[in-house]
Design a protein around this motif. Sequence first.
Motif, PDB file in Angstrom:
ATOM      1  N   ALA A   1      -1.681   2.587  11.686  1.00 14.81           N
ATOM      2  CA  ALA A   1      -0.689   2.352  12.748  1.00 14.81           C
ATOM      3  C   ALA A   1       0.442   2.474  12.258  1.00 14.81           C
ATOM      4  N   ALA A   2       0.710   1.912  11.043  1.00 15.70           N
ATOM      5  CA  ALA A   2       2.071   1.701  10.389  1.00 15.70           C
ATOM      6  C   ALA A   2       2.140   3.021   9.473  1.00 15.70           C
ATOM      7  N   HIS A   3       1.019   3.308   8.713  1.00 16.14           N
ATOM      8  CA  HIS A   3       1.154   4.166   7.549  1.00 16.14           C
ATOM      9  C   HIS A   3       0.004   5.272   7.295  1.00 16.14           C
ATOM     10  N   ALA A   4      -0.716   5.790   8.204  1.00 14.35           N
ATOM     11  CA  ALA A   4      -1.875   6.473   7.970  1.00 14.35           C
ATOM     12  C   ALA A   4      -1.602   7.385   6.820  1.00 14.35           C
ATOM     13  N   PRO A   5      -2.297   7.697   5.769  1.00 15.95           N
ATOM     14  CA  PRO A   5      -2.083   8.533   4.775  1.00 15.95           C
ATOM     15  C   PRO A   5      -2.867   9.830   4.697  1.00 15.95           C
ATOM     16  N   SER A   6      -3.753   9.838   5.628  1.00 21.85           N
ATOM     17  CA  SER A   6      -4.601  10.735   5.817  1.00 21.85           C
ATOM     18  C   SER A   6      -5.835  10.931   5.036  1.00 21.85           C
ATOM     19  N   PHE A   7      -6.941  11.170   5.418  1.00 25.80           N
ATOM     20  CA  PHE A   7      -8.134  11.409   4.761  1.00 25.80           C
ATOM     21  C   PHE A   7      -8.173  12.018   3.342  1.00 25.80           C
ATOM     22  N   LEU A   8      -7.302  13.147   3.356  1.00 28.50           N
ATOM     23  CA  LEU A   8      -7.276  13.998   2.125  1.00 28.50           C
ATOM     24  C   LEU A   8      -6.696  13.092   0.901  1.00 28.50           C
ATOM     25  N   THR A   9      -6.099  11.809   1.241  1.00 30.19           N
ATOM     26  CA  THR A   9      -5.609  11.148  -0.136  1.00 30.19           C
ATOM     27  C   THR A   9      -6.878   9.927  -0.267  1.00 30.19           C
ATOM     28  N   GLY A  10      -7.701   9.869   0.522  1.00 24.58           N
ATOM     29  CA  GLY A  10      -9.065   8.968   0.299  1.00 24.58           C
ATOM     30  C   GLY A  10      -8.359   7.473   0.277  1.00 24.58           C
ATOM     31  N   GLN A  11      -7.324   7.176   0.690  1.00 28.14           N
ATOM     32  CA  GLN A  11      -6.541   5.878   0.669  1.00 28.14           C
ATOM     33  C   GLN A  11      -6.178   5.134   1.989  1.00 28.14           C
ATOM     34  N   GLY A  12      -6.810   5.629   3.004  1.00 24.84           N
ATOM     35  CA  GLY A  12      -6.540   4.971   4.356  1.00 24.84           C
ATOM     36  C   GLY A  12      -7.033   3.637   4.384  1.00 24.84           C
ATOM     37  N   THR A  13      -8.163   3.385   3.893  1.00 22.80           N
ATOM     38  CA  THR A  13      -8.716   2.165   4.083  1.00 22.80           C
ATOM     39  C   THR A  13      -8.138   1.280   2.774  1.00 22.80           C
ATOM     40  N   SER A  14      -7.902   1.524   1.779  1.00 24.66           N
ATOM     41  CA  SER A  14      -7.182   0.822   0.896  1.00 24.66           C
ATOM     42  C   SER A  14      -5.991   0.341   1.061  1.00 24.66           C
ATOM     43  N   THR A  15      -5.052   1.341   1.637  1.00 27.33           N
ATOM     44  CA  THR A  15      -3.504   0.930   2.050  1.00 27.33           C
ATOM     45  C   THR A  15      -3.734  -0.185   3.405  1.00 27.33           C
ATOM     46  N   ALA A  16      -4.601   0.242   3.971  1.00 24.71           N
ATOM     47  CA  ALA A  16      -4.848  -0.642   5.224  1.00 24.71           C
ATOM     48  C   ALA A  16      -5.122  -2.157   4.666  1.00 24.71           C
ATOM     49  N   LEU A  17      -6.189  -2.240   3.790  1.00 20.57           N
ATOM     50  CA  LEU A  17      -6.491  -3.785   3.340  1.00 20.57           C
ATOM     51  C   LEU A  17      -5.265  -4.135   2.386  1.00 20.57           C
ATOM     52  N   VAL A  18      -4.527  -3.561   1.881  1.00 18.80           N
ATOM     53  CA  VAL A  18      -3.448  -4.194   1.180  1.00 18.80           C
ATOM     54  C   VAL A  18      -2.177  -4.471   2.076  1.00 18.80           C
ATOM     55  N   SER A  19      -1.818  -3.578   2.982  1.00 16.15           N
ATOM     56  CA  SER A  19      -0.817  -3.818   3.881  1.00 16.15           C
ATOM     57  C   SER A  19      -0.970  -5.211   4.644  1.00 16.15           C
TER      58      SER A  19
END
Length: 406
Positions: A302-320
């Motif tokens: 909701a704040a900062h979706a990075p797109s699945f091309l980065t493979g980092q959506g879940t990791s950034t969600a957990l960290v934020s």
Amino acid sequence: MTLTDASGGGRVSPARTVLVSGASIAGPAVAYWLKRYGYEVTIVEKAPAPRGGGYAIDIRGTALGVIERMGLLPWLQEVQVHVNRSTFVENDGDVVATLRPQAVTGSVAGRDLEIRRGDLTEALISTVRDDVEFIFNDFIVGMNETGHGVDVTFKSGTARTFDLVIAADGMHSHTRELVFGPEQPFHRYIGYCFAIYTMDNILDLKDEIVMWNDPGRAAAFYAAKNEVNAMLTWAQPETPFHAFGDLQAQRDLISEVYAGAGWVVPDMVAALQKADDVFFDAVAQIRMPRWTSGRLALVGDAAHAPSFLTGQGTSTALVSAYMLALSLARANGDHVAAFAAYERDTRGFVTANQDLVGTGRATLMPTTAEELRKRDDRLRSLSELPPTQGNPVHSSLVLPEPYTGR
Ligand SMILES: Cc1cc2nc3c(=O)[nH]c(=O)nc-3n(C[C@H](O)[C@H](O)[C@H](O)COP(=O)(O)OP(=O)(O)OC[C@H]3O[C@@H](n4cnc5c(N)ncnc54)[C@H](O)[C@@H]3O)c2cc1C
């Protein structure tokens, strides 16, 4: 009232009430940490039950620390999927290259986790199931901020007041829209769409990925844990907003885009017509100048979706999620100071991960015959590389210790 933190033994912030919208990844994660810091948490989820399904997602770098501190690492290591190889094929099924999946994703074998999204949601919810209030099949339709809190109205007609509201309801967050307005100004479209759904194992695959490309179109099977997910990804000039939430429109669009495609793509498109678990979305990012407003904070996609091309959506969600809860605990109930700290301490990590988007695109989605040829040459050379040490950006935030009141 002050509470004692059972895990750390220190004094924590006064109890406050927080409503979290969304029960996928960011929602249960922020709820866990808020509960641990003494907050009373309610989670409202639009779906009638926790949503399963989805491809396997990656947890890497800094986010592994969040999972570890939640006590989930051993269990997730146990249930993680093991994909042994990625094979790229041509129209007739001839193999372009076969390589270790980590050579494409930048993950570190033996350290990073690959988990089915539904399994991760289930694990996260299990950490708070008995401690937070869950409301399924409902969502926020109105929020009115007063000097003391937020008066919230739900679709069901219920009205309640909370000290704070956290939107963890994904890239197309409706809660965000209620405060920040429509998605468009924050939606950075990357030019592709994708659909994921389960289907029969028509190629008899086991723990592997097989991917077909022609310029602007990709089709892949992801076989893990006796389940096969089909994934279609294609170049699309503009975001097809009309197709979100309209399964028939999604099926029609995909049939049109994949007309005349080779390999077993016609079978995949036929399976899509019958699938009832289609996850369809745009490959896009959410880039917002601010993640908080008044008593509302955004977290995860909701704040900062990075797109699945980065493979980092879940990791950034957990960290934020971790950083937002920590900021609130440290500020001892002062949400203005906490929200400022959350943005200050988390944004650099998130932006660096969002900026990885170009890397994934080159591998997965060449859009011209020339790009595809170069991609194939690169894949043949990748298969000879030594194991990756991981992308330093994935670990570029040093996770602060949980707050213990000291
Ligand atoms: C069913 C599903 C399948 C997915 N599959 C993949 C995948 O295969 N590959 C991939 O890269 N990413 C996938 N994702 C997205 C991925 O989970 C996120 O990019 C990432 O993990 C960040 O999670 P999040 O919790 O911020 O957002 P999301 O995972 O998007 O979760 C948002 C949650 O909010 C709920 N919700 C939506 N609107 C409202 C509302 N108005 N009120 C209350 N609740 C609401 C949704 O039902 C969902 O549970 C999927 C998401 C879902 C929900």
